[in-house]
Design a protein around this motif. Structure first.
Motif, mmCIF file in Angstrom:
data_model
loop_
_atom_site.group_PDB
_atom_site.id
_atom_site.type_symbol
_atom_site.label_atom_id
_atom_site.label_comp_id
_atom_site.label_asym_id
_atom_site.label_seq_id
_atom_site.Cartn_x
_atom_site.Cartn_y
_atom_site.Cartn_z
ATOM 1 N N UNK A 91 0.808 -1.213 0.000
ATOM 2 C CA UNK A 91 0.000 0.000 0.000
ATOM 3 C C UNK A 91 0.844 1.268 0.000
ATOM 4 N N UNK A 92 2.124 1.152 0.341
ATOM 5 C CA UNK A 92 3.004 2.327 0.305
ATOM 6 C C UNK A 92 3.291 2.755 -1.132
ATOM 7 N N UNK A 93 2.952 1.903 -2.107
ATOM 8 C CA UNK A 93 3.136 2.235 -3.520
ATOM 9 C C UNK A 93 1.883 2.847 -4.132
ATOM 10 N N UNK A 94 0.924 3.170 -3.294
ATOM 11 C CA UNK A 94 -0.332 3.762 -3.744
ATOM 12 C C UNK A 94 -0.470 5.183 -3.208
ATOM 13 N N UNK A 95 -1.199 6.002 -3.951
ATOM 14 C CA UNK A 95 -1.489 7.368 -3.504
ATOM 15 C C UNK A 95 -2.851 7.769 -4.061
ATOM 16 N N UNK A 96 -3.414 8.817 -3.486
ATOM 17 C CA UNK A 96 -4.721 9.285 -3.919
ATOM 18 C C UNK A 96 -4.621 9.874 -5.325
ATOM 19 N N UNK A 97 -5.459 9.355 -6.218
ATOM 20 C CA UNK A 97 -5.474 9.817 -7.609
ATOM 21 C C UNK A 97 -6.819 10.488 -7.885
ATOM 22 N N UNK A 98 -6.773 11.664 -8.501
ATOM 23 C CA UNK A 98 -7.990 12.405 -8.834
ATOM 24 C C UNK A 98 -8.090 12.491 -10.347
ATOM 25 N N UNK A 99 -9.106 11.860 -10.897
ATOM 26 C CA UNK A 99 -9.281 11.866 -12.341
ATOM 27 C C UNK A 99 -9.525 13.295 -12.824
ATOM 28 N N UNK A 100 -8.743 13.776 -13.784
ATOM 29 C CA UNK A 100 -8.876 15.176 -14.213
ATOM 30 C C UNK A 100 -10.197 15.480 -14.921
ATOM 31 N N UNK A 101 -10.857 14.455 -15.456
ATOM 32 C CA UNK A 101 -12.104 14.677 -16.183
ATOM 33 C C UNK A 101 -13.336 14.510 -15.293
ATOM 34 N N UNK A 102 -13.359 13.407 -14.538
ATOM 35 C CA UNK A 102 -14.538 13.106 -13.711
ATOM 36 C C UNK A 102 -14.386 13.571 -12.269
ATOM 37 N N UNK A 103 -13.144 13.865 -11.867
ATOM 38 C CA UNK A 103 -12.819 14.237 -10.484
ATOM 39 C C UNK A 103 -13.086 13.086 -9.504
ATOM 40 N N UNK A 104 -13.227 11.894 -10.056
ATOM 41 C CA UNK A 104 -13.396 10.705 -9.213
ATOM 42 C C UNK A 104 -12.100 10.438 -8.459
ATOM 43 N N UNK A 105 -12.220 10.144 -7.170
ATOM 44 C CA UNK A 105 -11.057 9.914 -6.324
ATOM 45 C C UNK A 105 -10.906 8.431 -5.998
ATOM 46 N N UNK A 106 -9.696 7.941 -6.074
ATOM 47 C CA UNK A 106 -9.389 6.593 -5.631
ATOM 48 C C UNK A 106 -7.881 6.476 -5.437
#
Length: 202
Positions: A91-106
């Motif tokens: 999990x240390x290789x993961x970070x919060x990503x915000x889709x530039x088009x939909x603004x969906x967060x994951x």
């Protein structure tokens, strides 16, 4: 009178504890669930499909020979249990990503599993790196789900069914949770329930 007050106090305390324990961040836990499946599937894919492991007991045939049952090692309970023991370290290789088009967060993987990997990664500009705390939160969510859903994870991956991520994260797992809806003030009424789903909305 005293017993009624005590009863009300215990009911309020119980509801408060339930509310406190059940507040789970939707993005965090849905992302952790999906990451668990992704990491396990990758690890499974790295095992020689011809490798097998003995399971169950040996059986004596009428002709005096012994027969043992073998299954593919990659999806055996032994191997999956071993993978689950260490999956949350990724999990240390993961970070919060915000889709530039939909603004969906994951939370998404930003680091390749091996150097020189050809894996397709999203643009770094759309990741939000919040330091060790965010990574620790995702790892905690991962460990919580593994503890709660170990049997379900092993069962689904062991059967090599399709859409494991969808089945685990939307139907079986704790990321599709019934949560207490805690009142903001006044007395605590009978519990109300709301359903939290892993969806594509932020």
């Amino acid at each position: 009178m005293a017993s009624w007050i005590f009863h009300m106090f215990m009911m309020m305390l119980s509801t408060f504890i339930s509310c406190s324990q059940s507040k789970r961040d939707k993005v965090l836990y849905c992302s952790a669930c999906k990451a668990i499946v992704d990491e396990l599937n990758y690890s499974i894919s790295q095992v020689d499909p011809k490798k097998t492991i003995n399971v169950g007991s040996f059986r004596l045939n009428p002709d005096g020979t012994m027969t043992d049952k073998k299954v593919p090692f990659a999806r055996s309970e032994t191997h999956l249990s071993e993978l689950l023991d260490g999956v949350c370290n990724s999990m240390s290789d993961y970070a919060l990503y915000i889709d530039p088009d939909t603004h969906h967060k994951q939370y998404r993987r930003f680091a390749p599993r091996v150097s020189g990997s050809s894996e397709d990664f999203p643009d770094f500009e759309n990741f939000k790196f919040d330091g060790p705390e965010a990574s620790n939160n995702l790892k905690f969510a991962c460990e919580t789900l593994v503890e709660e859903l170990e049997d379900d994870i092993i069962s689904l991956l062991g059967r090599d069914e399709g859409d494991v991520q969808e089945k685990l994260c939307s139907r079986v797992s704790g990321t599709m949770m019934i949560l207490w809806k805690c009142p903001m003030s006044g007395f605590f009424p009978a519990p109300q329930f709301t359903l939290l789903l892993c969806s594509n909305s932020s």
